[in-house]
Write a protein that holds these residues in place. Structure first.
Motif, PDB file in Angstrom:
ATOM      1  N   LEU A  29      -3.284   2.769  -3.691  1.00  0.00           N
ATOM      2  CA  LEU A  29      -2.946   1.472  -4.280  1.00  0.00           C
ATOM      3  C   LEU A  29      -4.148   0.913  -5.035  1.00  0.00           C
ATOM      4  CD1 LEU A  29      -1.190  -1.044  -4.722  1.00  0.00           C
ATOM      5  CD2 LEU A  29      -1.814  -1.777  -2.399  1.00  0.00           C
ATOM      6  N   GLU A  55       2.894   2.279  -5.095  1.00  0.00           N
ATOM      7  CA  GLU A  55       1.821   2.446  -4.110  1.00  0.00           C
ATOM      8  C   GLU A  55       1.828   1.305  -3.100  1.00  0.00           C
ATOM      9  OE1 GLU A  55       0.433   5.184  -3.728  1.00  0.00           O
ATOM     10  OE2 GLU A  55       0.715   6.132  -5.673  1.00  0.00           O
ATOM     11  N   ALA A  56       2.156   0.100  -3.552  1.00  0.00           N
ATOM     12  CA  ALA A  56       2.261  -1.035  -2.624  1.00  0.00           C
ATOM     13  C   ALA A  56       3.394  -0.790  -1.627  1.00  0.00           C
ATOM     14  CB  ALA A  56       2.492  -2.337  -3.391  1.00  0.00           C
TER      15      ALA A  56
END
Length: 98
Positions: A29, A55-56
């Protein structure tokens, strides 16, 4: 919630391994955010906001899986998740109004 408890139970990772996986996902992230914000040395990776979102989501799923692994049942996981999100959100809100 999205079968997180059930998926966690089916995954053989230990709590330590799952926590280290969270560190890995957090790094991915960070890499995406650095790229999107054109941080020196990171822009060449050409990440997009969609990469940041993905990615979060990965980091959030692994974090929730760490929580799920500390619970005995799906019901306990749901109760703890609700309690903690309310408690932590209230704390965050209190900090914003100080």
């Amino acid at each position: 919630m999205f079968q997180i408890f059930e998926l966690t139970q089916a995954d053989p990772k230990s709590l330590l391994q799952r926590t280290l996986k969270l560190s890995e996902e957090t790094g991915e992230l960070a890499e995406a955010v650095l790229s999107v914000t054109d941080a020196p040395g990171s822009a060449y990776k050409a990440h997009t906001l969609q990469n940041v979102r993905e990615e979060a989501a990965d980091a959030a799923l692994v974090a929730l899986s760490v929580l799920a692994q500390t619970c005995e049942t799906s019901e306990e996981f749901s109760t703890e998740l609700d309690r903690l999100m309310r408690e932590k959100s209230a704390k965050w809100q209190a900090k914003l109004t100080e």
